[in-house]
Write a protein that holds these residues in place. Structure first.
Motif, short mmCIF file in Angstrom:
data_model
loop_
_atom_site.label_atom_id
_atom_site.label_comp_id
_atom_site.label_asym_id
_atom_site.label_seq_id
_atom_site.Cartn_x
_atom_site.Cartn_y
_atom_site.Cartn_z
N PHE A 1 0.86 -1.18 0.00
CA PHE A 1 0.00 0.00 0.00
C PHE A 1 0.90 1.23 0.00
O PHE A 1 1.80 1.37 0.83
CB PHE A 1 -0.91 0.00 1.22
N VAL A 2 0.64 2.13 -0.95
CA VAL A 2 1.43 3.35 -1.09
C VAL A 2 0.51 4.55 -0.97
O VAL A 2 -0.73 4.43 -1.04
CB VAL A 2 2.18 3.38 -2.43
N ASP A 3 1.12 5.74 -0.81
CA ASP A 3 0.31 6.95 -0.66
C ASP A 3 -0.41 7.27 -1.98
O ASP A 3 -0.15 6.66 -3.01
CB ASP A 3 1.15 8.13 -0.18
N ASP B 1 -5.64 -9.10 5.39
CA ASP B 1 -6.63 -9.77 4.56
C ASP B 1 -7.50 -8.69 3.92
O ASP B 1 -7.36 -7.49 4.22
CB ASP B 1 -7.45 -10.77 5.36
N GLU B 2 -8.42 -9.08 3.05
CA GLU B 2 -9.15 -8.09 2.28
C GLU B 2 -10.02 -7.20 3.16
O GLU B 2 -10.15 -6.00 2.89
CB GLU B 2 -9.99 -8.77 1.20
N PHE C 1 -7.98 -0.16 5.95
CA PHE C 1 -6.76 0.64 5.84
C PHE C 1 -6.88 1.66 4.71
O PHE C 1 -6.47 2.82 4.86
CB PHE C 1 -5.56 -0.29 5.61
N VAL C 2 -7.45 1.26 3.59
CA VAL C 2 -7.63 2.18 2.47
C VAL C 2 -8.59 3.30 2.85
O VAL C 2 -8.37 4.48 2.53
CB VAL C 2 -8.13 1.42 1.23
N SER D 1 -6.57 6.44 2.34
CA SER D 1 -6.67 6.68 0.88
C SER D 1 -5.49 6.08 0.13
O SER D 1 -5.11 6.55 -0.94
CB SER D 1 -6.76 8.18 0.58
N ALA D 2 -4.89 5.03 0.71
CA ALA D 2 -3.76 4.37 0.07
C ALA D 2 -4.23 3.61 -1.17
O ALA D 2 -5.41 3.28 -1.32
CB ALA D 2 -3.10 3.40 1.04
N ARG D 3 -3.27 3.35 -2.06
CA ARG D 3 -3.54 2.48 -3.21
C ARG D 3 -2.49 1.39 -3.25
O ARG D 3 -1.48 1.45 -2.53
CB ARG D 3 -3.54 3.28 -4.51
#
Length: 328
Positions: free
Chosen positions: A59-61, A101-102, A108-109, A113-115
């Protein structure tokens, strides 16, 4: 096309770090079994967690420039039941990774707002330390997922040592399992003013690369170079010299790069792995890339570094050549 040959052909230039390599981190192997120390370190204010999903993506910004780190506060409040793996300490900061897990991933997203980003993409975009940390995290967590049962007795396993060992739960004789890496060689073979490159079916049109293959049991690295080159191209190799290596956790390999000298020139494709193999002079590469008819692997790979080094010995900058080539 000179680019400062001294920089490329010096020892420093020859072994400059490949993508994912050269991560300056103390892996703290001596503290992995100290649960009290690990738990205290997990709670330290400046500790950071590299977050992966179940497919091994990070997961990145939002801008995709850095990992979206999880803080100890966020972990304690929302993800305290997710087990982490200690990566080590660098620049006074402790680095861990954890796999969501999903259901947890969606939370977390929503919070950040991570992708998601694949390791291949990260190797070309993220800063070197962060890309290398991602490679480390992906490699160790992939091994954990693949070692859920003892390979000797079939009993379920437990992850111990802060993620770096797996213990069999068989009470009659528990076995311990350690992370493994599958070594492979990758080599640029030269014969005077020419180098040997090949292409696989399914690659982008015109792309050629150095030859590579996995090491077999009871085989040295140099023996693997000779065998793989002979099997794939029919060319016999005299000498193989170590160049550099690259962790390649896609999913669990170590690429060991070599330069080699050919004993024979005739190319005979002996299996279905290569669609074509050819000898290229430096001028062949320059003219082919300038016309757009020839492509090389991306800078992500050690293959790129091997070709770069071979051209640099002839006062040619691969980086400049790519910049001047038509877009493929």
């Amino acid at each position: 096309m000179s680019s400062g040959t001294e920089r490329h052909t010096s020892a420093e230039g020859r072994v400059r770090e490949n993508v994912f390599a050269g991560v300056a981190i103390d892996r703290m192997a001596e503290r992995r079994d100290d649960r009290l120390w690990v738990e205290e370190t997990e709670r330290a204010d400046d500790t950071r967690f590299l977050v992966l999903d179940s497919e091994g993506q990070a997961f990145v910004d939002e801008r995709g420039e850095h990992p979206q780190w999880m803080t100890p506060v966020m972990r304690a409040e929302r993800f305290g039941d997710v087990v982490s793996t200690l990566l080590g300490i660098a620049n006074g900061t402790a680095w861990f990774t954890l796999v969501l897990d999903e259901a947890h991933a969606e939370i977390f997203v929503d919070l950040t707002s991570a992708r998601r980003m694949s390791l291949r993409e990260a190797g070309l975009i993220l800063p070197a330390f962060e890309a290398g940390l991602f490679a480390f995290a992906k490699g160790i967590t992939h091994w954990q997922r693949q070692t859920r049962f003892c390979s000797l007795c079939g009993a379920p396993t437990l992850v111990v040592a802060s993620g770096h060992r797996v213990q069999c739960t068989n009470p009659d004789g528990p076995h311990m399992h350690f992370p493994r890496t599958d070594a492979a060689i990758i080599v640029i073979v030269e014969d005077g003013d020419r180098c040997l490159l090949g292409r696989q079916r399914g690659w982008p049109a015109g792309r050629y690369s150095t030859l590579a293959g996995f090491i077999e049991p009871g085989e040295s690295l140099e023996d693997a170079v000779r065998r793989e080159v002979r099997e794939e191209s029919g060319v016999e190799v005299l000498h193989a010299t170590y160049h550099s290596s690259q962790p390649w956790p896609l999913p669990a390999s170590l690429m060991v790069g070599f330069t080699a000298t050919a004993r024979t020139r005739e190319i005979v494709l002996r299996d279905d792995e290569l669609e074509d193999a050819r000898w290229f002079t430096a001028e062949d590469i320059v003219s082919g890339m300038r016309s757009g008819e020839l492509g090389v692997p991306p800078p992500l790979s050690v293959s790129y570094r091997l070709i770069e080094h071979w051209l640099a010995q002839r006062n040619i900058s691969l980086e400049e050549l790519i910049a001047s080539s038509p877009a493929r």
